[in-house]
Write an enzyme that holds these catalytic residues in place. Structure first.
Site, short mmCIF file in Angstrom:
data_model
loop_
_atom_site.label_atom_id
_atom_site.label_comp_id
_atom_site.label_asym_id
_atom_site.label_seq_id
_atom_site.Cartn_x
_atom_site.Cartn_y
_atom_site.Cartn_z
N ASN A 1 12.04 -28.26 -27.33
CA ASN A 1 12.87 -27.73 -26.24
C ASN A 1 13.30 -28.88 -25.33
O ASN A 1 12.66 -29.93 -25.31
CB ASN A 1 12.07 -26.70 -25.42
CG ASN A 1 10.77 -27.29 -24.89
OD1 ASN A 1 9.78 -27.39 -25.61
ND2 ASN A 1 10.79 -27.72 -23.64
N SER B 1 1.05 -27.86 -32.68
CA SER B 1 1.43 -26.45 -32.70
C SER B 1 2.59 -26.19 -33.64
O SER B 1 3.64 -26.84 -33.53
CB SER B 1 1.89 -25.99 -31.31
OG SER B 1 0.86 -26.08 -30.39
N HIS C 1 -7.25 -28.46 -26.81
CA HIS C 1 -6.49 -28.94 -25.65
C HIS C 1 -7.37 -28.78 -24.43
O HIS C 1 -8.18 -27.86 -24.35
CB HIS C 1 -5.23 -28.11 -25.45
CG HIS C 1 -4.32 -28.07 -26.64
ND1 HIS C 1 -4.52 -27.22 -27.70
CD2 HIS C 1 -3.19 -28.78 -26.93
CE1 HIS C 1 -3.56 -27.41 -28.59
NE2 HIS C 1 -2.75 -28.35 -28.16
N ALA D 1 4.04 -30.92 -30.54
CA ALA D 1 5.28 -30.31 -30.08
C ALA D 1 5.47 -30.79 -28.64
O ALA D 1 4.51 -30.85 -27.88
CB ALA D 1 5.14 -28.79 -30.12
N HIS E 1 -2.33 -22.83 -34.34
CA HIS E 1 -3.35 -23.83 -34.71
C HIS E 1 -4.39 -23.17 -35.62
O HIS E 1 -5.10 -22.26 -35.20
CB HIS E 1 -4.05 -24.36 -33.45
CG HIS E 1 -3.22 -25.33 -32.67
ND1 HIS E 1 -3.29 -26.68 -32.86
CD2 HIS E 1 -2.29 -25.14 -31.72
CE1 HIS E 1 -2.44 -27.29 -32.06
NE2 HIS E 1 -1.82 -26.37 -31.34
N HIS F 1 5.84 -20.18 -25.14
CA HIS F 1 5.13 -20.71 -26.32
C HIS F 1 5.79 -20.23 -27.61
O HIS F 1 5.81 -20.95 -28.61
CB HIS F 1 3.66 -20.29 -26.27
CG HIS F 1 2.81 -20.93 -27.34
ND1 HIS F 1 2.73 -22.30 -27.51
CD2 HIS F 1 2.03 -20.40 -28.32
CE1 HIS F 1 1.92 -22.58 -28.53
NE2 HIS F 1 1.49 -21.44 -29.04
N MET G 1 1.19 -31.56 -23.85
CA MET G 1 -0.16 -31.25 -23.35
C MET G 1 -1.26 -31.78 -24.27
O MET G 1 -2.38 -31.28 -24.24
CB MET G 1 -0.30 -29.73 -23.19
CG MET G 1 0.75 -29.11 -22.27
SD MET G 1 0.65 -27.31 -22.26
CE MET G 1 2.17 -26.88 -21.39
N SER G 2 -0.95 -32.78 -25.08
CA SER G 2 -1.97 -33.25 -26.03
C SER G 2 -1.81 -34.74 -26.27
O SER G 2 -1.24 -35.46 -25.45
CB SER G 2 -1.82 -32.49 -27.36
OG SER G 2 -0.60 -32.83 -27.98
N TYR H 1 -6.58 -27.57 -21.65
CA TYR H 1 -6.35 -26.29 -20.95
C TYR H 1 -7.15 -25.15 -21.55
O TYR H 1 -7.24 -24.08 -20.95
CB TYR H 1 -4.85 -25.94 -20.90
CG TYR H 1 -4.18 -25.79 -22.24
CD1 TYR H 1 -4.41 -24.68 -23.05
CD2 TYR H 1 -3.29 -26.76 -22.70
CE1 TYR H 1 -3.80 -24.55 -24.28
CE2 TYR H 1 -2.67 -26.63 -23.93
CZ TYR H 1 -2.93 -25.53 -24.71
OH TYR H 1 -2.33 -25.41 -25.93
N GLU H 2 -7.75 -25.37 -22.73
CA GLU H 2 -8.54 -24.30 -23.33
C GLU H 2 -9.89 -24.15 -22.65
O GLU H 2 -10.63 -23.23 -22.96
CB GLU H 2 -8.72 -24.55 -24.83
CG GLU H 2 -7.43 -24.35 -25.60
CD GLU H 2 -7.54 -24.75 -27.06
OE1 GLU H 2 -8.07 -23.97 -27.84
OE2 GLU H 2 -7.11 -25.87 -27.39
N1 HPA Z 1 6.19 -29.15 -21.73
C1 HPA Z 1 4.90 -29.33 -22.05
N2 HPA Z 1 4.43 -29.15 -23.28
C2 HPA Z 1 5.30 -28.78 -24.23
C3 HPA Z 1 6.65 -28.57 -23.96
C4 HPA Z 1 7.13 -28.77 -22.64
O1 HPA Z 1 8.32 -28.61 -22.31
N3 HPA Z 1 7.24 -28.21 -25.14
C5 HPA Z 1 6.26 -28.21 -26.09
N4 HPA Z 1 5.09 -28.55 -25.55
#
Ligand code: HPA
Length: 261
Positions: A219, A14, A67, A97, A45, A231, A195-196, A69-70
């Site tokens: 983050n 991402s 992903h 990310a 994406h 996001h 998440m990937s 979750y999609e």
């Molecule tokens: N958690 C899960 N997925 C993420 C995060 C997070 O803090 N930051 C970027 N992708």
């Protein structure tokens, strides 16, 4: 369309699309024209492959990934990895990310993944196994190739980009984690959460691709700061870290011409 004859596949996470701008003599192919490839639904994406070379190494840079979750189309995660292998690639570089569980590793920094913990609830090799693709029970020891991690280290020193190392823990998403989950994940030994990536790594190791993976920390994980996660924050911080990631990969890729023999 096909992916040409890449030696290295690069999957961009991402907000990390800027790396594709570094491809020389690019040929751009939309995922629509590549059988089985995903139709990305997540902003950040693009859904295209950029074929060409970086630092003299033939690459297929995939801008956009599916992903879980999609909606659970796990074929859309497997297909690009196996297409790279079929096209002749021997190395897969995964980027993502991720949230950091270490206060000292903050937004904008890079982390080389040295191992993973798959808490997504899914393993994409479940179901019938085709032994012509890979073994029923592949080993995940050294899934993140130690020799490639060493080349990442050397490359980061060369370009003056700081690179931490750690364990990436995968959740399914799409909700971010709770603060209690983050405390639990730290106890489990995780350094970053996302998440990937782990699914692509498993599918890649199954079919014999060597894997290197780098997280762009967007983050500190949930509960570690006052600000709730979003996001848009992920995309902003990923774009900020994409410059360093590009510099790192531009130094790393040329080193693969020797590593790949
Ligand atoms: N958690 C899960 N997925 C993420 C995060 C997070 O803090 N930051 C970027 N992708």
């Amino acid at each position: 369309m096909t992916l040409g004859e890449p030696r290295v596949g690069v999957v961009l996470g991402s907000g990390l699309g800027a790396v594709a701008d570094a491809v020389e003599d690019p040929i751009v192919v939309g995922y629509d024209d590549l059988p089985g490839f995903p139709r990305p639904s997540v902003s950040g994406h693009a859904g295209r492959a950029v074929l060409g070379s970086i630092g003299g190494v033939r690459v297929a840079v995939l801008q956009g990934r599916a992903h879980l979750y999609e909606g659970g189309d796990s074929d859309a995660i497997r297909a690009p990895v196996r297409a790279l292998r079929s096209a002749g690639a021997s190395i897969l570089i995964l980027t993502n990310a991720a949230g950091s569980l270490r206060p000292a590793v903050g937004p904008g920094s890079l982390m080389a993944i040295t191992d993973h913990i798959n808490l997504s609830g899914v393993n994409l090799l479940m179901g019938p196994n085709d032994p012509s693709v890979g073994p029923r029970f592949p080993s995940l020891r050294d899934a993140y190739d130690p020799a490639l991690v060493e080349l990442l280290r050397q490359s980061s020193r060369e370009v003056g980009v700081s690179l931490s190392e750690g364990v990436y823990l995968a959740v399914s998403g799409p909700s971010f984690e709770t603060p209690a989950e983050i405390r639990a994940f730290r106890t489990l030994g995780a350094d970053a959460v996302g998440m990937s990536t782990v699914h692509e790594t498993i599918v890649a190791r199954h079919c014999g691709l060597r894997v290197a993976a780098v997280s762009v920390i967007t983050n500190l994980a949930e509960g570690m700061t006052d600000e709730p996660l979003s996001h848009s924050q992920t995309l902003r911080a990923a774009e900020a870290g994409a410059g360093d990631l590009t510099r790192l990969l531009l130094a790393f890729l040329p080193r693969l011409s020797d590593a790949d023999r």
